[in-house]
Every structure is written in C-alpha cells, then in structure tokens.
Design a protein around this motif. Structure first.
Motif, PDB file in Angstrom:
ATOM      1  N   THR A  45       0.828  -1.213   0.000  1.00 42.50           N
ATOM      2  CA  THR A  45       0.000   0.000   0.000  1.00 42.50           C
ATOM      3  C   THR A  45       0.862   1.263   0.000  1.00 42.50           C
ATOM      4  O   THR A  45       0.488   2.247  -0.625  1.00 42.50           O
ATOM      5  CB  THR A  45      -0.964   0.016   1.197  1.00 42.50           C
ATOM      6  OG1 THR A  45      -0.228  -0.111   2.410  1.00 42.50           O
ATOM      7  CG2 THR A  45      -1.981  -1.093   1.093  1.00 42.50           C
ATOM      8  N   SER A  46       1.993   1.239   0.686  1.00 49.30           N
ATOM      9  CA  SER A  46       2.856   2.426   0.686  1.00 49.30           C
ATOM     10  C   SER A  46       3.431   2.684  -0.705  1.00 49.30           C
ATOM     11  O   SER A  46       3.598   3.832  -1.117  1.00 49.30           O
ATOM     12  CB  SER A  46       3.970   2.292   1.716  1.00 49.30           C
ATOM     13  OG  SER A  46       4.830   1.216   1.383  1.00 49.30           O
ATOM     14  N   LYS A  47       3.720   1.635  -1.461  1.00 52.61           N
ATOM     15  CA  LYS A  47       4.218   1.799  -2.831  1.00 52.61           C
ATOM     16  C   LYS A  47       3.145   2.394  -3.737  1.00 52.61           C
ATOM     17  O   LYS A  47       3.448   3.074  -4.708  1.00 52.61           O
ATOM     18  CB  LYS A  47       4.666   0.456  -3.408  1.00 52.61           C
ATOM     19  CG  LYS A  47       5.947  -0.063  -2.808  1.00 52.61           C
ATOM     20  CD  LYS A  47       6.339  -1.386  -3.426  1.00 52.61           C
ATOM     21  CE  LYS A  47       7.587  -1.934  -2.744  1.00 52.61           C
ATOM     22  NZ  LYS A  47       7.973  -3.240  -3.302  1.00 52.61           N
ATOM     23  N   LEU A  48       1.873   2.152  -3.417  1.00 56.92           N
ATOM     24  CA  LEU A  48       0.756   2.677  -4.204  1.00 56.92           C
ATOM     25  C   LEU A  48       0.285   4.046  -3.713  1.00 56.92           C
ATOM     26  O   LEU A  48      -0.696   4.587  -4.217  1.00 56.92           O
ATOM     27  CB  LEU A  48      -0.412   1.682  -4.182  1.00 56.92           C
ATOM     28  CG  LEU A  48      -0.124   0.307  -4.790  1.00 56.92           C
ATOM     29  CD1 LEU A  48      -1.292  -0.632  -4.544  1.00 56.92           C
ATOM     30  CD2 LEU A  48       0.164   0.429  -6.283  1.00 56.92           C
ATOM     31  N   GLY A  49       0.951   4.593  -2.676  1.00 60.13           N
ATOM     32  CA  GLY A  49       0.586   5.909  -2.153  1.00 60.13           C
ATOM     33  C   GLY A  49      -0.574   5.890  -1.184  1.00 60.13           C
ATOM     34  O   GLY A  49      -1.199   6.922  -0.949  1.00 60.13           O
ATOM     35  N   MET A  50      -0.862   4.746  -0.599  1.00 62.26           N
ATOM     36  CA  MET A  50      -1.977   4.629   0.348  1.00 62.26           C
ATOM     37  C   MET A  50      -1.430   4.260   1.735  1.00 62.26           C
ATOM     38  O   MET A  50      -0.360   3.668   1.845  1.00 62.26           O
ATOM     39  CB  MET A  50      -2.949   3.538  -0.101  1.00 62.26           C
ATOM     40  CG  MET A  50      -3.640   3.829  -1.397  1.00 62.26           C
ATOM     41  SD  MET A  50      -4.798   2.523  -1.871  1.00 62.26           S
ATOM     42  CE  MET A  50      -3.669   1.365  -2.618  1.00 62.26           C
ATOM     43  N   THR A  51      -2.188   4.584   2.768  1.00 56.18           N
ATOM     44  CA  THR A  51      -1.804   4.151   4.111  1.00 56.18           C
ATOM     45  C   THR A  51      -2.355   2.768   4.422  1.00 56.18           C
ATOM     46  O   THR A  51      -1.737   2.017   5.169  1.00 56.18           O
ATOM     47  CB  THR A  51      -2.283   5.152   5.183  1.00 56.18           C
ATOM     48  OG1 THR A  51      -3.688   5.327   5.059  1.00 56.18           O
ATOM     49  CG2 THR A  51      -1.581   6.486   5.013  1.00 56.18           C
ATOM     50  N   SER A  52      -3.530   2.430   3.850  1.00 58.86           N
ATOM     51  CA  SER A  52      -4.082   1.087   4.028  1.00 58.86           C
ATOM     52  C   SER A  52      -5.091   0.786   2.931  1.00 58.86           C
ATOM     53  O   SER A  52      -5.650   1.690   2.311  1.00 58.86           O
ATOM     54  CB  SER A  52      -4.744   0.930   5.399  1.00 58.86           C
ATOM     55  OG  SER A  52      -5.884   1.742   5.483  1.00 58.86           O
TER      56      SER A  52
END
Length: 67
Positions: free
Chosen positions: A17-24
């Motif tokens: 998720t961090s690689k996709l720009g999300m926190t979760s």
C-alpha cells in the motif's frame, strides 16, 4: 438456529500500500442470512405474522482505501 452475518476481508500488506501511495487498503465481502436451520414449515420462523415470506440472502462487497 440462524447464521445472520458472515464477513471475510483481507488487508493488503503495508509494503504494497505504501508503494501505491496509500496508508491502508482492505477488500471485503459480507453475506447476510446465509443459513437458517429450523423445523418450522414456513419461510421465516421469526417473521410468522400471518403471512410467509422468504428470508432473503444479501451479498455485499467492497474496498476500503485510506490515503
């Protein structure tokens, strides 16, 4: 005996998720009223109000994203 809700979900790993720009991120599905075990001759033992109606099964699905 009645099973009212079954919910299954999967939370994506934080590394992804961090690689996709999300926190979760979470994917889920829920089923309402999947099973009723009874010897009652009508459709719904709780709904015996002078008329019979089936106990409908409802399926939900979704995605929860946090940025």
């Amino acid at each position: 005996i009645r099973v009212r809700n079954i919910q299954l979900g999967y939370s994506l790993p934080a590394q992804l998720t961090s690689k996709l720009g999300m926190t979760s991120a979470r994917i889920y599905t829920m089923i309402e009223n999947p099973f009723t075990f009874t010897k009652f001759p009508g459709y719904d033992p709780e709904g015996a109000r002078g008329y019979d109606h089936p106990n409908y099964i409802t399926v939900y699905g979704g995605v929860q994203l946090s940025f």
